[in-house]
Design a protein around this motif. Structure first.
Motif, PDB file in Angstrom:
ATOM      1  N   ARG A 237      -7.169  -2.430   0.147  1.00 32.08           N
ATOM      2  CA  ARG A 237      -8.884  -2.193   1.185  1.00 32.08           C
ATOM      3  C   ARG A 237      -7.279  -2.648   2.394  1.00 32.08           C
ATOM      4  O   ARG A 237      -8.137  -2.319   3.257  1.00 32.08           O
ATOM      5  CB  ARG A 237     -10.131  -3.588   0.422  1.00 32.08           C
ATOM      6  N   ILE A 238      -6.757  -3.847   2.312  1.00 33.31           N
ATOM      7  CA  ILE A 238      -6.014  -3.798   3.318  1.00 33.31           C
ATOM      8  C   ILE A 238      -4.905  -2.828   3.739  1.00 33.31           C
ATOM      9  O   ILE A 238      -5.022  -2.629   5.001  1.00 33.31           O
ATOM     10  CB  ILE A 238      -5.282  -5.254   3.367  1.00 33.31           C
TER      11      ILE A 238
ATOM     12  N   LEU B 297       1.869   0.531  -8.879  1.00 30.86           N
ATOM     13  CA  LEU B 297       0.409   0.300  -8.941  1.00 30.86           C
ATOM     14  C   LEU B 297      -0.419  -0.020  -7.838  1.00 30.86           C
ATOM     15  O   LEU B 297      -1.526   0.563  -7.772  1.00 30.86           O
ATOM     16  CB  LEU B 297       0.475  -1.426  -9.255  1.00 30.86           C
ATOM     17  N   LEU B 298       0.189  -0.026  -6.758  1.00 29.83           N
ATOM     18  CA  LEU B 298      -0.588  -0.158  -5.323  1.00 29.83           C
ATOM     19  C   LEU B 298      -0.796   1.359  -5.206  1.00 29.83           C
ATOM     20  O   LEU B 298      -1.959   1.613  -4.484  1.00 29.83           O
ATOM     21  CB  LEU B 298       0.260  -0.107  -4.218  1.00 29.83           C
ATOM     22  N   LEU B 299       0.352   2.030  -5.288  1.00 28.32           N
ATOM     23  CA  LEU B 299      -0.875   3.960  -5.022  1.00 28.32           C
ATOM     24  C   LEU B 299      -1.364   4.361  -5.782  1.00 28.32           C
ATOM     25  O   LEU B 299      -2.448   4.873  -5.394  1.00 28.32           O
ATOM     26  CB  LEU B 299       1.263   4.635  -4.950  1.00 28.32           C
TER      27      LEU B 299
ATOM     28  N   THR C 221      -8.798   6.083  -1.499  1.00 28.12           N
ATOM     29  CA  THR C 221      -8.673   6.923  -0.608  1.00 28.12           C
ATOM     30  C   THR C 221      -8.585   8.876  -0.932  1.00 28.12           C
ATOM     31  O   THR C 221      -8.540   9.038  -0.093  1.00 28.12           O
ATOM     32  CB  THR C 221      -7.817   6.404   0.086  1.00 28.12           C
ATOM     33  N   GLY C 222      -8.634   8.713  -2.411  1.00 33.68           N
ATOM     34  CA  GLY C 222      -7.984  10.076  -2.355  1.00 33.68           C
ATOM     35  C   GLY C 222      -6.410  10.265  -2.783  1.00 33.68           C
ATOM     36  O   GLY C 222      -5.788   9.685  -2.492  1.00 33.68           O
ATOM     37  N   PRO C 223      -6.329  11.327  -3.453  1.00 37.71           N
ATOM     38  CA  PRO C 223      -5.209  11.295  -4.825  1.00 37.71           C
ATOM     39  C   PRO C 223      -4.106  11.859  -3.524  1.00 37.71           C
ATOM     40  O   PRO C 223      -4.678  12.744  -3.011  1.00 37.71           O
ATOM     41  CB  PRO C 223      -4.915  12.555  -5.473  1.00 37.71           C
TER      42      PRO C 223
ATOM     43  N   ARG D 136       0.441   7.161   5.703  1.00 34.86           N
ATOM     44  CA  ARG D 136      -0.295   8.308   5.638  1.00 34.86           C
ATOM     45  C   ARG D 136       0.409   9.495   5.701  1.00 34.86           C
ATOM     46  O   ARG D 136       0.507   9.914   7.049  1.00 34.86           O
ATOM     47  CB  ARG D 136      -2.102   8.248   5.987  1.00 34.86           C
ATOM     48  N   PRO D 137       0.689  10.550   5.380  1.00 36.21           N
ATOM     49  CA  PRO D 137       1.526  11.407   5.563  1.00 36.21           C
ATOM     50  C   PRO D 137       1.193  12.560   6.016  1.00 36.21           C
ATOM     51  O   PRO D 137       2.192  12.781   6.989  1.00 36.21           O
ATOM     52  CB  PRO D 137       2.164  12.204   4.251  1.00 36.21           C
TER      53      PRO D 137
END
Length: 313
Positions: free
Chosen positions: A51-52, A74-76, A83-85, A110-111
């Motif tokens: 969330r952060i 793990l975080l990805l 937030t979506g793949p 975010r790419p």
């Protein structure tokens, strides 16, 4: 008001939002306090970190102690679920440090909002100040969706407490290296500088080039508290901007320490399980999209609410 007119006004409002330019671009840094794989595997910690991170277009974590590189996946995975793949990608530095204790800097970005162009670990071999950094900055260069600021360089630092003054000062050398290598002057320095509470005395600030010299603007003052514990009040974590373009795009009042204890509804004990630091962040007002700025539509499009609006791509 008839239903057709009502629908037209809603469509017009949506169009005007689109024409307002890209949303503010948020960049953050977070000392996640000895973040290893076992800590990142905890549901409560991973959920809070997700969330952060998801608040920011680019977030760089510090104090990632992860010899096997397990924290980033793990975080990805947590971000994909939230937030979506593919909403976020990540980049990790090699383990950095002296002796057996090593840390990584890990970027999440975010790419669709920031394109990673290049990166390097600063070579800490200045002839007058060799081996200043306990953990050399892992410098990145991003393309941004803005004609006003098409590129931005990030320089994170987790300074050793006992050498904070020297390390903060040496960021000036990193800035010069960035200018030599990439010809780039728009740079954000951010992270846990340990910039206060005994690690940097107030009387010493005028000796620190990053604080003293004109190109650098400190966005978080010495009164900032970036610590989680209620018993402490220290401005350890900072954001500093260099470059005329980037300075002009800083959203006034957006630089802050993000109090995730309050925002996530945590107790102090629960928050300390995540970190004893708050993330620091800043927003830049970007005003375009990939491929250049949007051109305003002809007046006829604004006036013809019906089929013209419905036909927008």
């Amino acid at each position: 008001m008839g239903p057709a007119v009502g629908r037209g006004l809603l469509l017009l409002a949506a169009l005007l939002l689109l024409l307002g330019g890209a949303a503010a671009f948020r960049v953050g840094a977070f000392n996640a306090r000895r973040l290893g794989s076992s800590k990142a595997a905890r549901d409560d910690v991973r959920g809070a970190l997700g969330r952060i991170i998801a608040r920011c277009d680019i977030m760089v974590l510090q104090e990632v102690v992860d010899a096997k590189g397990q924290v980033m996946p793990l975080l990805l995975d947590a971000l994909d679920r939230a937030t979506g793949p593919g909403t976020y990608q990540a980049l990790s530095s090699p383990p950095l440090g002296r002796g057996s204790y090593r840390e990584r800097y890990v970027y999440f970005y975010r790419p669709g909002r920031a394109r990673l162009r290049d990166w390097f670990v600063y070579e800490d071999a200045h002839p007058q100040r060799p081996d200043v950094f306990a953990r050399e900055p892992f410098v990145t260069r991003f393309d941004l969706p803005s004609p006003a600021l098409p590129e931005l360089v990030l320089v994170p630092l987790h300074a050793a407490p006992g050498a904070a003054e020297a390390e903060i000062d040496a960021l000036h050398d990193v800035y010069e290296r960035v200018r030599e290598r990439w010809g780039q002057q728009d740079v954000l320095f951010l992270g846990d500088f340990n910039a206060g509470c005994g690690y940097v005395a107030g009387s010493r600030w005028d000796r620190i080039r990053l604080r003293r010299d004109p190109p650098f603007r400190w966005l978080l003052g010495d009164e900032t508290d970036s610590t989680v514990r209620g018993s402490t009040r220290c401005p350890y974590d900072r954001v500093v901007v260099a470059g005329e373009r980037s300075r002009g795009l800083v959203v006034p009042g957006s630089a802050r320490a993000f109090n995730f204890t309050a925002r996530l509804g945590l107790t102090e004990e629960q928050a300390l399980a995540v970190s004893d630091h708050y993330p620091v962040e800043v927003e830049l007002a970007l005003d375009g999209a990939w491929g250049g700025p949007r051109r305003p539509p002809p007046a006829l499009l604004l006036l013809g609410l019906g089929g013209a609006l419905l036909g927008l791509p």
